[in-house]
Motif scaffolding. Structure first.
Motif, mmCIF file in Angstrom:
data_model
loop_
_atom_site.group_PDB
_atom_site.id
_atom_site.type_symbol
_atom_site.label_atom_id
_atom_site.label_comp_id
_atom_site.label_asym_id
_atom_site.label_seq_id
_atom_site.Cartn_x
_atom_site.Cartn_y
_atom_site.Cartn_z
ATOM 1 N N VAL A 76 0.515 -1.317 -0.204
ATOM 2 C CA VAL A 76 -0.395 0.184 0.065
ATOM 3 C C VAL A 76 0.339 1.363 0.043
ATOM 4 C CG1 VAL A 76 -1.791 1.061 1.173
ATOM 5 C CG2 VAL A 76 -1.698 -1.002 1.013
ATOM 6 N N PRO A 77 1.658 1.550 0.654
ATOM 7 C CA PRO A 77 2.803 2.457 0.546
ATOM 8 C C PRO A 77 3.344 2.750 -0.655
ATOM 9 C CG PRO A 77 3.071 1.302 2.674
ATOM 10 C CD PRO A 77 2.235 0.081 1.994
ATOM 11 N N LEU A 78 3.940 1.585 -1.251
ATOM 12 C CA LEU A 78 4.302 2.109 -2.688
ATOM 13 C C LEU A 78 3.114 1.757 -3.876
ATOM 14 C CD1 LEU A 78 7.069 0.739 -4.649
ATOM 15 C CD2 LEU A 78 5.807 -1.445 -4.764
ATOM 16 N N LEU A 79 1.914 1.813 -3.649
ATOM 17 C CA LEU A 79 1.215 2.378 -4.739
ATOM 18 C C LEU A 79 0.843 3.526 -4.026
ATOM 19 C CD1 LEU A 79 -0.918 1.584 -6.643
ATOM 20 C CD2 LEU A 79 -2.415 0.618 -4.639
ATOM 21 N N ALA A 80 0.546 4.131 -2.604
ATOM 22 C CA ALA A 80 0.302 5.602 -2.827
ATOM 23 C C ALA A 80 1.141 6.426 -3.349
ATOM 24 C CB ALA A 80 0.235 5.152 -1.017
ATOM 25 N N ALA A 81 2.286 5.530 -2.708
ATOM 26 C CA ALA A 81 3.548 6.852 -3.083
ATOM 27 C C ALA A 81 2.984 6.774 -5.303
ATOM 28 C CB ALA A 81 4.381 6.357 -3.056
ATOM 29 N N PRO A 88 0.228 14.277 -8.211
ATOM 30 C CA PRO A 88 0.177 14.885 -6.862
ATOM 31 C C PRO A 88 -1.192 15.008 -6.309
ATOM 32 C CG PRO A 88 2.161 15.314 -8.461
ATOM 33 C CD PRO A 88 0.743 14.681 -9.309
ATOM 34 N N GLY A 89 -1.812 14.733 -5.343
ATOM 35 C CA GLY A 89 -2.535 15.640 -4.026
ATOM 36 C C GLY A 89 -3.843 15.272 -4.721
ATOM 37 N N SER A 90 -3.360 14.508 -6.136
ATOM 38 C CA SER A 90 -5.331 14.183 -6.372
ATOM 39 C C SER A 90 -5.789 12.990 -5.185
ATOM 40 C CB SER A 90 -5.305 13.659 -7.975
ATOM 41 O OG SER A 90 -6.420 12.805 -8.260
ATOM 42 N N LEU A 91 -6.731 13.012 -5.033
ATOM 43 C CA LEU A 91 -7.379 12.461 -3.205
ATOM 44 C C LEU A 91 -8.545 11.442 -4.489
ATOM 45 C CD1 LEU A 91 -9.336 14.346 -0.560
ATOM 46 C CD2 LEU A 91 -7.276 12.268 -0.508
ATOM 47 N N PRO A 92 -9.176 11.845 -5.465
ATOM 48 C CA PRO A 92 -10.236 10.302 -6.719
ATOM 49 C C PRO A 92 -8.756 9.938 -6.799
ATOM 50 C CG PRO A 92 -10.764 12.759 -7.354
ATOM 51 C CD PRO A 92 -9.679 13.379 -5.803
ATOM 52 N N ALA A 93 -7.767 10.082 -7.271
ATOM 53 C CA ALA A 93 -6.571 9.358 -8.471
ATOM 54 C C ALA A 93 -6.233 8.012 -7.080
ATOM 55 C CB ALA A 93 -5.502 10.074 -8.526
ATOM 56 N N LEU A 94 -5.801 9.232 -5.693
ATOM 57 C CA LEU A 94 -5.934 8.178 -4.648
ATOM 58 C C LEU A 94 -6.307 6.923 -4.343
ATOM 59 C CD1 LEU A 94 -3.491 7.657 -2.334
ATOM 60 C CD2 LEU A 94 -4.435 9.413 -1.293
ATOM 61 N N ARG A 95 -7.693 7.167 -4.139
ATOM 62 C CA ARG A 95 -8.808 6.506 -3.779
ATOM 63 C C ARG A 95 -9.519 5.699 -5.104
ATOM 64 N NH1 ARG A 95 -11.159 11.238 0.440
ATOM 65 N NH2 ARG A 95 -9.801 10.261 2.088
ATOM 66 N N LEU A 96 -8.815 5.661 -6.339
ATOM 67 C CA LEU A 96 -9.514 4.865 -7.416
ATOM 68 C C LEU A 96 -9.435 3.377 -6.993
ATOM 69 C CD1 LEU A 96 -11.106 4.956 -9.600
ATOM 70 C CD2 LEU A 96 -9.125 5.000 -10.803
ATOM 71 N N PRO A 97 -8.580 3.365 -6.798
ATOM 72 C CA PRO A 97 -8.446 1.654 -6.501
ATOM 73 C C PRO A 97 -8.901 1.009 -5.316
ATOM 74 C CG PRO A 97 -5.664 2.610 -6.543
ATOM 75 C CD PRO A 97 -6.923 3.685 -6.273
ATOM 76 N N SER A 139 -14.526 2.237 3.649
ATOM 77 C CA SER A 139 -13.320 1.127 4.255
ATOM 78 C C SER A 139 -13.102 1.744 2.316
ATOM 79 C CB SER A 139 -12.693 0.514 4.164
ATOM 80 O OG SER A 139 -13.917 -1.111 3.546
ATOM 81 N N GLY A 140 -14.255 1.321 1.840
ATOM 82 C CA GLY A 140 -13.850 1.623 -0.145
ATOM 83 C C GLY A 140 -13.552 2.579 -0.658
ATOM 84 N N HIS A 141 -13.936 4.283 0.580
ATOM 85 C CA HIS A 141 -13.817 4.864 0.431
ATOM 86 C C HIS A 141 -12.509 5.752 0.995
ATOM 87 C CE1 HIS A 141 -14.249 9.690 1.030
ATOM 88 N NE2 HIS A 141 -13.873 9.198 2.307
ATOM 89 N N TRP A 142 -11.574 4.948 1.105
ATOM 90 C CA TRP A 142 -9.527 5.493 1.543
ATOM 91 C C TRP A 142 -8.822 4.706 0.633
ATOM 92 C CZ3 TRP A 142 -11.546 3.741 7.064
ATOM 93 C CH2 TRP A 142 -12.880 5.010 7.234
ATOM 94 N N LEU A 143 -7.616 4.759 0.625
ATOM 95 C CA LEU A 143 -6.574 3.806 0.263
ATOM 96 C C LEU A 143 -5.480 3.304 1.475
ATOM 97 C CD1 LEU A 143 -5.122 2.118 -2.193
ATOM 98 C CD2 LEU A 143 -3.554 4.322 -1.766
ATOM 99 N N ALA A 144 -6.097 2.792 1.912
ATOM 100 C CA ALA A 144 -5.895 2.088 3.672
ATOM 101 C C ALA A 144 -5.209 -0.180 2.698
ATOM 102 C CB ALA A 144 -6.510 1.975 4.829
ATOM 103 N N ALA A 145 -4.365 -0.682 3.858
ATOM 104 C CA ALA A 145 -4.586 -2.074 3.719
ATOM 105 C C ALA A 145 -5.785 -2.474 4.170
ATOM 106 C CB ALA A 145 -3.348 -2.175 4.903
#
Length: 511
Positions: A76-81, A88-97, A139-145
Motif C-alpha cells: 500500500v505505501p508503494l502504491l500510494a507513492a 500529486p495531491g489528487s484524492l480521486p486518483a489515490l482512492r480509485l483503487p 473502507s472503500g472510500h480510503w486507500l488503506a491496507a
C-alpha cells in the motif's frame, strides 16, 4: 427381463453443490450494484481530505519505503507513492483503487453465491449486502491496507470454493489452487492476516474435507510462492526485533473481546448484513446441499475463536463477510424453493434500513452541518479534516524562527497521524522531514544529534523532563472549529536537550 431401474433425479432446489451446472451469473443486477457503488465512492472521493492512515502510507512510500513496517507491509505505501508521483495531491486518483476493489468485492460475493448454487435473486441479495456493509463501504472510500484485505480474502476463497464444486462434479482444476496461492503471495505484501486465513482454510479442509485437496501439488506450490515472497518482510521483522508482535499487543489492548462479535456484525450490516452472516454460517454447518463447503464454516469459526483468544479488531473478520453473505442468500433461496420462506417479502425493507448507517458514515454531509452536529460522520470528521490547518500552523511557527535556529531544529509529531500529515503536506510549506516516536513511525529514525531545538506537535508534554526549557508557541484551530484529531494540538518549543537524540529516541518510543 426385469424392468430397468429408474435413476434418481434431483430437483434444482434440492441439488447439492457440484451435481448441477451453476446458475447463470446475474450480470446485469450485480454489475449495476457494483457500478453504482463505485460511482458513489468516486463522487465523494474528494470530500473532506486525506485520511490519517492515507497520509501515513504516503509518507512511508515517498520517504521511508522499506521491505517491512511495524503494522503492515510495503504494497500500500508503494502504491500510494506511485499514484501520488503521477497525479500529486489528487484524492480521486489515490482512492480509485479502493473504489474498484469495493466493486470487485461486490461482484466476487455474487460469484461465490453462484458457486454455492445461488440463482439471480440470491446473487443480487448477496452483492447488495456487501454494498451496504458499513465497514466494507466506508473502507472503500480510503486507500488503506484494510481496504485491500476483503477483496484479497475473496480472491482466495473463490478459487478454492470453485475447485471443490468442480471436484464434486468430477472435474479436476488444480490451477485454481495455484491461483489462490498467487493471491496469498500478493496478500502477504499487504498484511500478514491473510496467512491466518490460509491456515484456518487448510485446517477447515483437514477437519471437514475434502482432504484430497491437501494432496494436490498445486496447493503447496502456491503456498511455497507465498512463503518465498514474504521472506524480505520476515528478514525486516527479525532485524527490527519483530515489531509486529508489539503491534499485536497494541491491538489487543485497544480491543474488547466481549464486543468483538457484536461489533463485527455491526460492521457487516446492522440489519441485513448481520443476519446474513449468522444465517450463512448456520447454512454452511447444517444445510446438506452445502455440505461440500462445510470447510468454510470451520474456517470462519477458527478465525473467530483465534481473535477472541488473542484479541483483534472487528474489521479483521470483514474478509469473511462476502462468503457468509453468499451462503446466507443461497440458504434463503433453498427455503424459498421449498415453500418455507413466508417472510421473504421483508428482504428489501431490511436492505433499505441497512442503507442508513453506511450512508451516514460516508463523508456526504457538508462540513458546516457537521460542525453544527458533531455527532454526525464521526470517523470521517475525526480523521479526514484539520490536516491543512495543522500543517499551516506548524509551518508558521517554523518560519518565524531565525535562520540559524531553523538549521538545527527538528519537528516531532506526537502520533503517526500528526507526523504523516506534516510529512506529506509540510514540504510545500517549507517544513523539513518530520519524526515521531509513535508506532511504526519510530522506526523511520530519530532526529540528528545536531538538532538542539525541537518543535513538538501534540496534545501533551511528555518530553519536558528531557529538555532544559519549553514554551507553547501555537495551538491548532481547524476550519469551523471541527472536532478532529488536529483540533487543539499544541506546537511546543523545547531547548537545551539533556541527552543526544541517539540516546533519547529509545526512551520515548510510544505505542
Amino acid at each position: 427381463m426385469p424392468a430397468p431401474t429408474e435413476q434418481p433425479t434431483f430437483e434444482p432446489s434440492a441439488a447439492p453443490v457440484g451435481t448441477t451446472e451453476p446458475p447463470p451469473f446475474a450480470r446485469r443486477p450485480v454489475l449495476t450494484v457494483a457500478g453504482l457503488t463505485a460511482l458513489l465512492l468516486m463522487l465523494i472521493s474528494g470530500r473532506y481530505g486525506y485520511l490519517s492512515d492515507e497520509l501515513y502510507f504516503l509518507a512511508a512510500g515517498k520517504y521511508h519505503l522499506d521491505w517491512g513496517y511495524m503494522d503492515q507491509q510495503p504494497l500500500v505505501p508503494l502504491l500510494a507513492a506511485g499514484i501520488d508521483a503521477v497525479l500529486p495531491g489528487s484524492l480521486p486518483a489515490l482512492r480509485l483503487p479502493a473504489a474498484l476493489l469495493t466493486a470487485f468485492g461486490i461482484a466476487g460475493t455474487a460469484l461465490l453465491a453462484r458457486e454455492f448454487g445461488g440463482d439471480r435473486r440470491a446473487q443480487t441479495l448477496a452483492a447488495a449486502a456487501y454494498a451496504l456493509s458499513p465497514w466494507l463501504l466506508l473502507s472503500g472510500h480510503w486507500l488503506a491496507a484494510a481496504t485491500f484485505e476483503p477483496a484479497q480474502w475473496l480472491l482466495v476463497l473463490w478459487p478454492v470454493t470453485r475447485w471443490v464444486r468442480l471436484r464434486e462434479a468430477g472435474i479436476r482444476r488444480d490451477r485454481l489452487l495455484l491461483a489462490a496461492g498467487l493471491v496469498a503471495a500478493v496478500g502477504v505484501q499487504t498484511k500478514f492476516q491473510i496467512v491466518l486465513l490460509c491456515a484456518a482454510l487448510l485446517s477447515g479442509v483437514l477437519i471437514a474435507g475434502p482432504r484430497p485437496m491437501l494432496r494436490r501439488p498445486a496447493l503447496w506450490a502456491g503456498a511455497a510462492l507465498a512463503a518465498a515472497v514474504s521472506i524480505p518482510a520476515l528478514i525486516w521483522q527479525s532485524g527490527h526485533g519483530w515489531p509486529s508482535r508489539d503491534m499485536g499487543d497494541v491491538v489487543a489492548a485497544e480491543s474488547s473481546r466481549l464486543l468483538l462479535l457484536p461489533t463485527t456484525l455491526l460492521y457487516a450490516g446492522p440489519v441485513a448484513g448481520a443476519f446474513l452472516c449468522c444465517f450463512g454460517l448456520w447454512c454452511l454447518v447444517r444445510d446438506e446441499r452445502l455440505r461440500p463447503m462445510r470447510f468454510l464454516a470451520c474456517t470462519a469459526l477458527l478465525l473467530l475463536v483465534f481473535y477472541l483468544l488473542v484479541g483483534g479488531r472487528p474489521n479483521y473478520l470483514s474478509g469473511l463477510c462476502g462468503m457468509l453473505f453468499a451462503a446466507g442468500a443461497v440458504g434463503f433461496q433453498h427455503r424459498r424453493e421449498a415453500g418455507a420462506a413466508r417472510w421473504s417479502w421483508t428482504a428489501w425493507p431490511a436492505y433499505a434500513l441497512s442503507a442508513v448507517l453506511p450512508l451516514v458514515l460516508l463523508p456526504i454531509t457538508p462540513l458546516p452541518s457537521v460542525a453544527r452536529h458533531p455527532q454526525l460522520a464521526a470517523y470521517s470528521r475525526l480523521y479526514e479534516t484539520g490536516w491543512p490547518e495543522l500543517a499551516e500552523t506548524v509551518a508558521h511557527v517554523y518560519r518565524s524562527l531565525p535562520p540559524d535556529q531553523r538549521e538545527r531544529t527538528a519537528i516531532v509529531g506526537e502520533s503517526y497521524h500528526l507526523a504523516g500529515a506534516l510529512d506529506v503536506l509540510g514540504p510545500e510549506l517549507g517544513l523539513p522531514g518530520v519524526h515521531s516516536p509513535h508506532r511504526g513511525y519510530w522506526f523511520f529514525g530519530a532526529p540528528p544529534d545536531s538538532a538542539t531545538v525541537l518543535l513538538y506537535v501534540g496534545g501533551a508534554e511528555p518530553l519536558k523532563p528531557y529538555f532544559a526549557e519549553s514554551r507553547r508557541l501555537a495551538t491548532v484551530r481547524t476550519e469551523l472549529d471541527l472536532v478532529n484529531v488536529a483540533q487543539g494540538v499544541s506546537v511546543i518549543r523545547y531547548d537545551g536537550p539533556k541527552l543526544p537524540w541517539s540516546r533519547l529516541w529509545p526512551r520515548i518510543r510510544t505505542q
